[in-house]
Design a protein around this motif. Sequence first.
Motif, PDB file in Angstrom:
ATOM      1  N   ASP A 189     -79.551  48.389 -11.537  1.00  0.00           N
ATOM      2  CA  ASP A 189     -80.856  49.057 -11.514  1.00  0.00           C
ATOM      3  C   ASP A 189     -80.863  50.310 -12.385  1.00  0.00           C
ATOM      4  O   ASP A 189     -81.859  50.616 -13.048  1.00  0.00           O
ATOM      5  N   GLU A 190     -79.756  51.044 -12.386  1.00  0.00           N
ATOM      6  CA  GLU A 190     -79.700  52.278 -13.172  1.00  0.00           C
ATOM      7  C   GLU A 190     -79.728  51.983 -14.670  1.00  0.00           C
ATOM      8  O   GLU A 190     -80.321  52.740 -15.448  1.00  0.00           O
ATOM      9  N   THR A 191     -79.099  50.871 -15.067  1.00  0.00           N
ATOM     10  CA  THR A 191     -79.128  50.481 -16.478  1.00  0.00           C
ATOM     11  C   THR A 191     -80.559  50.243 -16.927  1.00  0.00           C
ATOM     12  O   THR A 191     -80.962  50.635 -18.028  1.00  0.00           O
ATOM     13  N   VAL A 192     -81.353  49.617 -16.059  1.00  0.00           N
ATOM     14  CA  VAL A 192     -82.763  49.368 -16.370  1.00  0.00           C
ATOM     15  C   VAL A 192     -83.540  50.684 -16.386  1.00  0.00           C
ATOM     16  O   VAL A 192     -84.321  50.956 -17.311  1.00  0.00           O
ATOM     17  N   GLU A 193     -83.297  51.519 -15.378  1.00  0.00           N
ATOM     18  CA  GLU A 193     -84.027  52.778 -15.248  1.00  0.00           C
ATOM     19  C   GLU A 193     -83.777  53.709 -16.421  1.00  0.00           C
ATOM     20  O   GLU A 193     -84.688  54.415 -16.893  1.00  0.00           O
ATOM     21  N   LYS A 194     -82.525  53.723 -16.928  1.00  0.00           N
ATOM     22  CA  LYS A 194     -82.158  54.645 -18.005  1.00  0.00           C
ATOM     23  C   LYS A 194     -81.992  53.917 -19.343  1.00  0.00           C
ATOM     24  O   LYS A 194     -81.261  54.374 -20.226  1.00  0.00           O
ATOM     25  N   ASP A 195     -82.704  52.803 -19.496  1.00  0.00           N
ATOM     26  CA  ASP A 195     -82.626  52.020 -20.716  1.00  0.00           C
ATOM     27  C   ASP A 195     -83.051  52.862 -21.920  1.00  0.00           C
ATOM     28  O   ASP A 195     -83.819  53.818 -21.796  1.00  0.00           O
ATOM     29  N   PHE A 196     -82.543  52.509 -23.099  1.00  0.00           N
ATOM     30  CA  PHE A 196     -82.914  53.232 -24.310  1.00  0.00           C
ATOM     31  C   PHE A 196     -83.073  52.261 -25.471  1.00  0.00           C
ATOM     32  O   PHE A 196     -82.486  51.172 -25.496  1.00  0.00           O
ATOM     33  N   GLU A 197     -83.873  52.687 -26.422  1.00  0.00           N
ATOM     34  CA  GLU A 197     -84.198  51.842 -27.569  1.00  0.00           C
ATOM     35  C   GLU A 197     -83.126  51.976 -28.645  1.00  0.00           C
ATOM     36  O   GLU A 197     -82.597  53.067 -28.895  1.00  0.00           O
ATOM     37  N   LEU A 198     -82.819  50.857 -29.276  1.00  0.00           N
ATOM     38  CA  LEU A 198     -81.835  50.820 -30.356  1.00  0.00           C
ATOM     39  C   LEU A 198     -82.563  51.065 -31.676  1.00  0.00           C
ATOM     40  O   LEU A 198     -83.130  50.150 -32.265  1.00  0.00           O
ATOM     41  N   LYS A 199     -82.543  52.307 -32.139  1.00  0.00           N
ATOM     42  CA  LYS A 199     -83.279  52.652 -33.343  1.00  0.00           C
ATOM     43  C   LYS A 199     -82.420  53.510 -34.265  1.00  0.00           C
ATOM     44  O   LYS A 199     -81.444  54.132 -33.824  1.00  0.00           O
ATOM     45  N   PRO A 200     -82.746  53.526 -35.552  1.00  0.00           N
ATOM     46  CA  PRO A 200     -81.926  54.281 -36.504  1.00  0.00           C
ATOM     47  C   PRO A 200     -81.733  55.730 -36.078  1.00  0.00           C
ATOM     48  O   PRO A 200     -82.658  56.388 -35.604  1.00  0.00           O
ATOM     49  N   GLY A 201     -80.497  56.205 -36.249  1.00  0.00           N
ATOM     50  CA  GLY A 201     -80.133  57.562 -35.871  1.00  0.00           C
ATOM     51  C   GLY A 201     -79.379  57.649 -34.560  1.00  0.00           C
ATOM     52  O   GLY A 201     -78.737  58.649 -34.266  1.00  0.00           O
ATOM     53  N   LEU A 202     -79.450  56.574 -33.774  1.00  0.00           N
ATOM     54  CA  LEU A 202     -78.695  56.531 -32.523  1.00  0.00           C
ATOM     55  C   LEU A 202     -77.214  56.336 -32.831  1.00  0.00           C
ATOM     56  O   LEU A 202     -76.846  55.458 -33.615  1.00  0.00           O
ATOM     57  N   VAL A 203     -76.358  57.154 -32.228  1.00  0.00           N
ATOM     58  CA  VAL A 203     -74.900  56.972 -32.362  1.00  0.00           C
ATOM     59  C   VAL A 203     -74.303  56.967 -30.960  1.00  0.00           C
ATOM     60  O   VAL A 203     -74.491  57.914 -30.195  1.00  0.00           O
ATOM     61  N   ILE A 204     -73.596  55.883 -30.646  1.00  0.00           N
ATOM     62  CA  ILE A 204     -73.060  55.710 -29.294  1.00  0.00           C
ATOM     63  C   ILE A 204     -71.614  55.218 -29.347  1.00  0.00           C
ATOM     64  O   ILE A 204     -71.191  54.583 -30.309  1.00  0.00           O
ATOM     65  N   ALA A 205     -70.884  55.541 -28.291  1.00  0.00           N
ATOM     66  CA  ALA A 205     -69.550  54.981 -28.077  1.00  0.00           C
ATOM     67  C   ALA A 205     -69.710  53.804 -27.119  1.00  0.00           C
ATOM     68  O   ALA A 205     -70.092  53.995 -25.962  1.00  0.00           O
ATOM     69  N   VAL A 206     -69.464  52.621 -27.634  1.00  0.00           N
ATOM     70  CA  VAL A 206     -69.577  51.387 -26.847  1.00  0.00           C
ATOM     71  C   VAL A 206     -68.175  51.037 -26.371  1.00  0.00           C
ATOM     72  O   VAL A 206     -67.277  50.829 -27.193  1.00  0.00           O
ATOM     73  N   GLU A 207     -67.976  50.949 -25.034  1.00  0.00           N
ATOM     74  CA  GLU A 207     -66.599  50.786 -24.560  1.00  0.00           C
ATOM     75  C   GLU A 207     -66.492  49.915 -23.313  1.00  0.00           C
ATOM     76  O   GLU A 207     -66.342  50.435 -22.197  1.00  0.00           O
ATOM     77  N   PRO A 208     -66.510  48.594 -23.491  1.00  0.00           N
ATOM     78  CA  PRO A 208     -66.286  47.725 -22.335  1.00  0.00           C
ATOM     79  C   PRO A 208     -64.881  47.882 -21.771  1.00  0.00           C
ATOM     80  O   PRO A 208     -63.904  47.991 -22.512  1.00  0.00           O
ATOM     81  N   MET A 209     -64.802  47.909 -20.436  1.00  0.00           N
ATOM     82  CA  MET A 209     -63.540  47.887 -19.704  1.00  0.00           C
ATOM     83  C   MET A 209     -63.575  46.655 -18.814  1.00  0.00           C
ATOM     84  O   MET A 209     -64.525  46.483 -18.044  1.00  0.00           O
ATOM     85  N   VAL A 210     -62.568  45.812 -18.946  1.00  0.00           N
ATOM     86  CA  VAL A 210     -62.584  44.503 -18.301  1.00  0.00           C
ATOM     87  C   VAL A 210     -61.328  44.331 -17.460  1.00  0.00           C
ATOM     88  O   VAL A 210     -60.207  44.532 -17.956  1.00  0.00           O
ATOM     89  N   ASN A 211     -61.507  43.969 -16.200  1.00  0.00           N
ATOM     90  CA  ASN A 211     -60.387  43.718 -15.283  1.00  0.00           C
ATOM     91  C   ASN A 211     -60.173  42.229 -15.109  1.00  0.00           C
ATOM     92  O   ASN A 211     -61.137  41.455 -15.023  1.00  0.00           O
ATOM     93  N   ALA A 212     -58.920  41.844 -14.965  1.00  0.00           N
ATOM     94  CA  ALA A 212     -58.615  40.436 -14.706  1.00  0.00           C
ATOM     95  C   ALA A 212     -59.094  40.027 -13.320  1.00  0.00           C
ATOM     96  O   ALA A 212     -59.500  38.883 -13.108  1.00  0.00           O
ATOM     97  N   GLY A 213     -59.050  40.957 -12.366  1.00  0.00           N
ATOM     98  CA  GLY A 213     -59.447  40.654 -10.990  1.00  0.00           C
ATOM     99  C   GLY A 213     -60.652  41.458 -10.567  1.00  0.00           C
ATOM    100  O   GLY A 213     -61.680  41.485 -11.248  1.00  0.00           O
ATOM    101  N   THR A 214     -60.525  42.157  -9.476  1.00  0.00           N
ATOM    102  CA  THR A 214     -61.640  42.897  -8.911  1.00  0.00           C
ATOM    103  C   THR A 214     -62.050  44.079  -9.790  1.00  0.00           C
ATOM    104  O   THR A 214     -61.233  44.639 -10.525  1.00  0.00           O
TER     105      THR A 214
END
Length: 256
Positions: A189-214
């Motif tokens: 829900d928070e991802t939806v609430e704080k959604d943002f548009e992908l437009k020129p000038g945006l600079v972000i650190a994209v960093e998936p963290m993935v666990n094998a289990g829980t």
Amino acid sequence: MIILKSRREIDRMRQAGLLVSEAHQLIASMVRPGIRTRDIDRAVEKLFDKHGAIPLFKGVPGPVPFPSVCCISVNEEIVHGIPGTRKLEAGDIVSVDTGCKLNGWCGDSAWTYPVGEVDDEKRLLLKVGEETLNLAIEQMAKCRWWSEVATQMEEHVASYGFSSVVDFVGHGIGREMHEDPQVPHYMDDETVEKDFELKPGLVIAVEPMVNAGTEELFLSKDHWTVFTRDHRPSVHFEHTVAMTADGPEILTPRLA
């Protein structure tokens, strides 16, 4: 407030990003059985010092200030591992996250490396983690909203039976390491609430963290290192990415 960057500012961020890329090139050359994690950290610190760059992580406030220029997390450690005397062993995976400020602008990147030959689960986890980061950057060229990207990231991870870490997210980056917006790699829900548009000038650190289990985790007594609750392995991949008129550009590219 999201601060969009000009083309000139992105060019300056690219310089910082390339130094972080050089740091990861150095890290990759050092990862092997028997190396101490603090030796990797010291080598990166010397590289940043040589170029007059300020490490982003060293001294970050907490119950105790973070003591190193790299977060080095091994196997079931998710993030924020403190380098020390531990020696890497064949079959380990090691996540190294580092960043610097160069001429007033920041770059930040993380990568998870195999130490020699790793087992099938770790090999697949490495593959899926890197794929998830690449998928996000590819979809940034096609989607209008970040929530669309995050949905696909989470679905890709889940399709392999792995879990996305939901307690940590990516972030905007610029003159400071952490700026708006928050950049989750999962949907809620928070991802939806704080959604943002992908437009020129945006600079972000994209960093998936993935666990094998829980996805559940716990914090070490050192106040920094975060572990998986079930002690199964975890991976962490991150790039600093700028949205331009021509689409997304990786500012921390992998160097040969």
